[in-house]
Design a protein around this motif. Structure first.
Motif, PDB file in Angstrom:
ATOM      1  N   LEU A  39      99.920 105.261 -14.978  1.00  8.85           N
ATOM      2  CA  LEU A  39      99.956 106.457 -15.822  1.00  8.85           C
ATOM      3  C   LEU A  39      99.640 107.727 -15.045  1.00  8.85           C
ATOM      4  N   ASP A  40     100.022 108.831 -15.676  1.00  6.62           N
ATOM      5  CA  ASP A  40      99.739 110.154 -15.127  1.00  6.62           C
ATOM      6  C   ASP A  40      99.606 111.127 -16.289  1.00  6.62           C
ATOM      7  N   THR A  41      98.773 112.135 -16.094  1.00  4.19           N
ATOM      8  CA  THR A  41      98.649 113.184 -17.118  1.00  4.19           C
ATOM      9  C   THR A  41      99.030 114.518 -16.502  1.00  4.19           C
ATOM     10  N   GLY A  57     102.287 110.300 -19.309  1.00  7.28           N
ATOM     11  CA  GLY A  57     103.415 109.429 -18.968  1.00  7.28           C
ATOM     12  C   GLY A  57     102.879 108.097 -18.480  1.00  7.28           C
ATOM     13  N   ALA A  58     103.513 107.004 -18.871  1.00  2.52           N
ATOM     14  CA  ALA A  58     103.034 105.680 -18.463  1.00  2.52           C
ATOM     15  C   ALA A  58     104.200 104.705 -18.395  1.00  2.52           C
ATOM     16  N   ILE A  59     104.114 103.799 -17.399  1.00  4.79           N
ATOM     17  CA  ILE A  59     105.153 102.786 -17.199  1.00  4.79           C
ATOM     18  C   ILE A  59     104.478 101.435 -16.984  1.00  4.79           C
ATOM     19  N   GLY A  60     105.012 100.401 -17.629  1.00  6.51           N
ATOM     20  CA  GLY A  60     104.479  99.052 -17.458  1.00  6.51           C
ATOM     21  C   GLY A  60     104.974  98.433 -16.159  1.00  6.51           C
ATOM     22  N   LEU A  61     104.140  97.589 -15.585  1.00  8.20           N
ATOM     23  CA  LEU A  61     104.505  96.897 -14.334  1.00  8.20           C
ATOM     24  C   LEU A  61     103.913  95.491 -14.391  1.00  8.20           C
ATOM     25  N   LYS A  62     104.754  94.501 -14.192  1.00 12.46           N
ATOM     26  CA  LYS A  62     104.285  93.112 -14.225  1.00 12.46           C
ATOM     27  C   LYS A  62     105.152  92.250 -13.314  1.00 12.46           C
ATOM     28  N   ALA A 188     104.839 113.923 -15.927  1.00 11.65           N
ATOM     29  CA  ALA A 188     103.930 112.777 -16.086  1.00 11.65           C
ATOM     30  C   ALA A 188     104.662 111.452 -15.876  1.00 11.65           C
ATOM     31  N   ILE A 189     105.849 111.330 -16.455  1.00 18.12           N
ATOM     32  CA  ILE A 189     106.576 110.063 -16.339  1.00 18.12           C
ATOM     33  C   ILE A 189     107.145 109.923 -14.923  1.00 18.12           C
TER      34      ILE A 189
END
Length: 219
Positions: A39-41, A57-62, A188-189
């Motif tokens: 994430l980032d703001t 902004g946030a992105i999933g990672l797995k 952010a994203i």
């Protein structure tokens, strides 16, 4: 007899209770099984007391995969605004972008996060800004474990023969080092995506000797 000194549990909103319960599930130590949220703001400035979050902004990672479809971008309505910081993030005070009240943006973030492990670049800043926003609404701090790519990158240098090392590394430094496009820098994203790629590059470097575990990353 009533114990006057017994701490009373506050009546938090349902979304916080659900978020809190997600931590009853143990986080695996195997990195491939861990859900990370990068994430980032974007904020009005760097003062934890007076400045405010304008966008998260946030992105999933797995399993070493960035899940673009598993992402969150939420703009926040704020009365406080700083024209100088706007020159960096380009978020106007008013415009066509839908902006949510701060508490609704926080609710979306907590529902998205769950018990995931947070990754950010200079994590302390983003997490503190979110915690200050939670505090303004009478809510506790985030409960998530958090990693910092600035710290992890310095740690990964132990696995290289790179001679020139700096005390601090910006996200631009990491983007340049790993040849990551900076086209969406300072959104952010966009910064979340750059950080996610940098994290995977750092992980790959740290596999030089053995496959790291989640516990290894926090050492």
């Amino acid at each position: 007899m009533i114990n006057l000194f017994k701490k009373q549990k506050k009546d938090y909103p349902d979304f916080w209770v659900t978020y809190e319960r997600s931590f009853e599930n143990k986080i695996p130590n195997d990195l491939k099984s861990v859900r990370f949220v990068v994430l980032d703001t974007e904020t009005t400035g760097f003062d934890y007391n007076t400045d405010r979050i304008l966008c998260i902004g946030a992105i999933g990672l797995k399993n070493n995969t960035i899940a673009i479809q598993d992402s969150l971008e939420v703009f926040v309505h704020q009365e406080h605004y700083n024209i100088e910081s706007a020159e960096i993030h380009c978020i106007l005070k008013k415009g066509k972008i839908e902006r949510l009240p701060e508490i609704e943006a926080l609710q979306q973030l907590l529902e998205y996060l769950g018990n995931s492990v947070i990754i950010a670049h200079h994590t302390k800043f983003d997490v503190t800004m979110i915690n200050r926003a939670l505090e303004r609404h009478g809510l506790p701090k985030l409960k998530n474990k958090a990693l910092d790519t600035a710290v992890l990158y310095k740690k990964s240098l132990l696995f290289t023969t790179l001679l020139e090392k700096k005390d601090h590394y910006t996200l631009d430094d990491l983007a340049d080092k790993f040849s990551i496009s900076k086209e969406d820098r300072h959104t952010a994203i966009g910064d979340s995506y750059i950080t996610a790629i940098a994290f995977l590059k750092i992980l790959n470097r740290m596999k030089y000797r053995k496959e790291p575990t989640l516990k290894d990353l926090f050492k």
